[in-house]
Design an enzyme around this catalytic site. Structure first.
Site, mmCIF file in Angstrom:
data_model
loop_
_atom_site.group_PDB
_atom_site.id
_atom_site.type_symbol
_atom_site.label_atom_id
_atom_site.label_comp_id
_atom_site.label_asym_id
_atom_site.label_seq_id
_atom_site.Cartn_x
_atom_site.Cartn_y
_atom_site.Cartn_z
ATOM 1 N N ARG A 291 0.854 -1.187 0.000
ATOM 2 C CA ARG A 291 0.000 0.000 0.000
ATOM 3 C C ARG A 291 0.887 1.234 0.000
ATOM 4 N NH1 ARG A 291 -1.479 2.645 4.600
ATOM 5 N NH2 ARG A 291 -1.432 0.809 5.932
ATOM 6 N N HIS A 295 -3.889 4.149 4.699
ATOM 7 C CA HIS A 295 -4.943 3.135 4.795
ATOM 8 C C HIS A 295 -6.267 3.717 4.322
ATOM 9 C CE1 HIS A 295 -7.284 -0.207 6.332
ATOM 10 N NE2 HIS A 295 -8.032 0.647 7.004
ATOM 11 N N TYR A 304 3.850 5.613 11.432
ATOM 12 C CA TYR A 304 4.182 4.227 11.782
ATOM 13 C C TYR A 304 5.065 3.503 10.771
ATOM 14 C CZ TYR A 304 0.058 3.401 8.789
ATOM 15 O OH TYR A 304 -0.849 3.395 7.754
#
Length: 397
Positions: A291, A295, A304
């Site tokens: 990805r 998200h 993160y």
């Protein structure tokens, strides 16, 4: 390439990790150990655009077919980027990007036959494209004006599912119905495919779907897009083994494919669907991809994950490797690429115009769409709300 043990554990010099959070060294070690997907990865087109052979999977592809796959991926990416921009401008409440996962979705979607059924989560904009769903039909879901306007029977494409993993149960039940109705067992049989992410594999609904599909030999392809991050947790925090190996515990085959390779994804998904049509399902496919965006538009991935990880995966871009191969084979020229970009521009304009002109739904719809039949309590709540709403100037606020 590495063993599962190396895949899940850093070297001896790495700093210790707590049970709740891996160290940065552990995360990077796990990612670097798996950046090629492991020894079992099925790949037919390298990141450098070189065609390679696989002993068990191959595919005959014409220049026209490969140009078609390239067109699919470019247009789907443009739809995704335009919708992402629309959300940033306040025209959509949220958007779920698919950037970087175009090959996994186009390869799988183009493997389907018209009579097959597909069950998406909320990121399968590329699958929707291959099933003939207009990109504009997706916008109402994320603008809050509708729940999806396409006919799932006509397109053989179920409405988007927001609850993580719930579509796996729906797909399993549907595939069991195909089995009970005698629609499997030969080359003319039907199959079902269900899409979910690596994070969903930790949900009970997914495991329950695995159990029922295995027990009833359901003609179901479980298609896991492992994009490396379940929102903010890396895959190594969810499984001690590569995800495709989980299928062994349920008694059906699992296979890992390079999800950034549209040819390998197409070949593997075609094989899996045919196995299911013949009555040899279910099958789990783990499409090993990445990805490259957040998200959702409410997420900040910079909190993160590290930028060097993203830069590494940019070199594996699914669209660029096809473009390079087309050029090397002299199957496409600059005029072709320019025409695709021009088509993408036109689609973006249409998408934008459609979105900003979507009508607001009537205020009472939040009550009319809850139950198939009304009831006194709901009707009383509706009347109270509409009276309150009408008290504002012009009936709006």
């Amino acid at each position: 390439m590495s063993s599962p043990e190396e895949w899940t554990h850093p070297g001896p010099d790495a700093a210790p990790a707590t049970a709740a959070k891996p160290t940065a060294e552990q995360v990077i070690a796990g990612l670097r150990a798996t950046d090629e997907g492991g020894a079992d990865l099925v790949q037919l087109l390298t990141p450098e655009g070189e065609r390679v052979q696989h002993p068990d999977f191959d595919i005959d592809i014409t220049a026209e077919e490969l140009r078609g796959l390239y067109r699919d991926m470019v247009l789907v990416r443009r739809v995704d980027r335009e919708a992402n921009a629309l959300q940033r401008k306040g025209e959509l409440g949220i958007w779920v990007p698919l950037l970087g996962q175009e090959a996994a979705q186009i390869g799988a979607g183009r493997a389907l036959r018209p009579e097959d059924m597909a069950f998406p989560s909320y990121r399968e904009h590329g699958i929707a494209w291959t099933r003939g769903v207009k990109p504009t039909d997706l916008l109402g879901i994320f603008r809050g004006t509708d729940n999806g306007t396409w006919d799932p029977v006509e397109h053989r494409f179920h409405p988007y599912t927001i609850v993580i993993g719930n579509q796996v149960l729906n797909a399993t039940g549907y595939a069991m119905g195909q089995k009970f109705d005698g629609k499997v067992g030969d080359a003319d049989g039907e199959a079902t495919i269900c899409f979910f992410g690596d994070g969903a594999t930790s949900q009970g609904d997914v495991h329950e779907g695995f159990v029922w599909a295995a027990v009833y030999d359901a003609p179901l392809v479980f298609f896991c897009q492992n994009n490396q991050w379940a929102i903010s947790e890396p895959t190594e925090r969810q499984s001690r083994l590569p995800l495709y190996q989980r299928a062994r515990g349920y008694g059906f085959p699992g296979i890992r494919v390079d999800g950034n390779d549209v040819l390998a994804t197409l070949a593997v998904t075609r094989w899996a669907l045919e196995e299911c049509r013949q009555g040899n399902g279910p099958i789990l496919i783990e499409a090993f991809t990445y990805r490259m965006d957040a998200h959702t538009t409410s997420d900040d991935p910079s909190r993160y994950r590290l930028s060097d990880e993203l830069e590494l995966w940019k070199l594996k871009d699914p669209i660029e490797r096809v473009k390079v191969h087309l050029v090397k084979q002299q199957w496409a020229d600059q005029e072709f690429f320019d025409s695709i970009e021009a088509e993408a521009d036109r689609i973006a304009v249409e998408l934008r115009d459609y979105c900003v002109n979507l009508p607001d739904p009537p205020a009472g719809r939040i009550f009319s769409e809850v139950y198939a039949e009304g009831n006194p309590v709901l009707e009383a709540q509706r009347d109270e709300f509409l009276a309150y709403h009408a008290g504002f100037a012009g009936g709006e606020h």
